[in-house]
Design an enzyme around this catalytic site. Structure first.
Site, mmCIF file in Angstrom:
data_model
loop_
_atom_site.group_PDB
_atom_site.id
_atom_site.type_symbol
_atom_site.label_atom_id
_atom_site.label_comp_id
_atom_site.label_asym_id
_atom_site.label_seq_id
_atom_site.Cartn_x
_atom_site.Cartn_y
_atom_site.Cartn_z
ATOM 1 N N GLU B 61 0.819 -1.214 0.000
ATOM 2 C CA GLU B 61 0.000 0.000 0.000
ATOM 3 C C GLU B 61 0.857 1.270 0.000
ATOM 4 O O GLU B 61 0.605 2.205 -0.755
ATOM 5 C CB GLU B 61 -0.915 0.016 1.238
ATOM 6 C CG GLU B 61 -1.879 -1.169 1.327
ATOM 7 C CD GLU B 61 -1.280 -2.356 2.094
ATOM 8 O OE1 GLU B 61 -0.069 -2.615 1.984
ATOM 9 O OE2 GLU B 61 -2.050 -3.031 2.812
ATOM 10 N N SER B 86 -5.025 -7.728 3.888
ATOM 11 C CA SER B 86 -5.553 -6.777 4.863
ATOM 12 C C SER B 86 -4.419 -5.894 5.403
ATOM 13 O O SER B 86 -3.366 -6.396 5.789
ATOM 14 C CB SER B 86 -6.214 -7.571 5.998
ATOM 15 O OG SER B 86 -6.975 -6.708 6.806
ATOM 16 N N CYS B 88 -1.739 -3.659 7.359
ATOM 17 C CA CYS B 88 -1.136 -3.562 8.700
ATOM 18 C C CYS B 88 -1.467 -2.180 9.271
ATOM 19 O O CYS B 88 -2.011 -1.316 8.585
ATOM 20 C CB CYS B 88 0.375 -3.776 8.636
ATOM 21 S SG CYS B 88 1.280 -2.305 8.096
#
Lengths: 161, 161
Positions: B61, B86, B88
């Site tokens: 990301e 998902s 962090c």
């Protein structure tokens, strides 16, 4: 953590972060600096790189952590992060990921976003309320408001909100 | 946000993130990728750079956000972040800083850390539970556990905790 810095050591490491902030200002950038210290030894010093590297993620804290390189989890867990300004939520998340147990903050008068979350999750946050850190940010907000608002993800018109 | 992607578009943008994750695995790295999309246009694609750049902060990301470059606040606020895993807490903090309103997650079976915080702060998190994303991470955890534990700030011995 076996190492407990004295108040004088805290001031010393914060002064290294301030040096980074001054350098960044002189380069035309955002005057925020940070230092990562493990058991009394400086692992890395960094500063905001929005202007210098056109970076959206290199704040003072993340730049210092990036410069420290790849480290085992145990090193972060025995380190202190010194930063001239109260951490934004991105830098807060980074400190939480690596479970850095203590953050020493130069000042939180000009910006404060995530100290509650840090404390809630067990991080010790000590604010030294340093006048030079405040002065650096006040000049930034007055003279480079567009860059500052960009750096914290707000529109310039929202700066005073 | 004026743009509302269809389920098919979500799958398409996730597939670009998966492509990034595969590339990262082939390079010897962590197989997590992400894509930042603004009003239907891909601004940047990125992947974890722990191995490739010895980076402590370039996750899928944050790498995508960094590659997108300097953007005004309003662009992030109308963007969707697609990620194979998902997020962090560091990547969560980054998304919160820039007020990205929606995150589409490939899977959260192998790792889940911060979805509650994202939702609590108003971010829409949609988990597609994609089998390829799960397979990529299961292979990672089985074959490169030391790198994976380092990437999420835990000791290898703590991976099963």
């Amino acid at each position: 953590m076996t190492w407990t810095p004295t108040a004088e050591e805290d001031r010393h490491f914060l002064s290294l972060a301030i040096e980074q902030a001054r350098t960044s200002w002189d380069e035309g950038g955002v005057p925020i600096g940070a230092v990562l210290v493990h058991e009394g030894e400086v692992l890395a010093a960094g500063h905001n790189q929005r202007v210098q590297k056109n970076s959206a993620i290199l704040h003072g804290e993340t730049d210092a952590i990036e410069k420290a390189g790849r480290l085992p989890a145990s090193v972060y867990r025995h380190s202190v992060l010194y930063t001239t300004l109260s951490p934004c939520i991105m830098c807060t998340g980074t400190a939480l990921l690596y479970e850095i147990p203590r953050i020493v903050v130069g000042e939180n008068r000009t910006f404060e976003m995530s100290e509650a979350l840090l404390r809630e999750r067990g991080v010790t946050v000590d604010v030294l309320d340093d006048p030079e850190c405040v002065a650096l940010m006040e000049r930034m907000i007055a003279e480079r408001p567009e860059i500052w608002s960009e750096d914290i993800g707000v529109e310039t018109s929202e700066l005073g909100r």
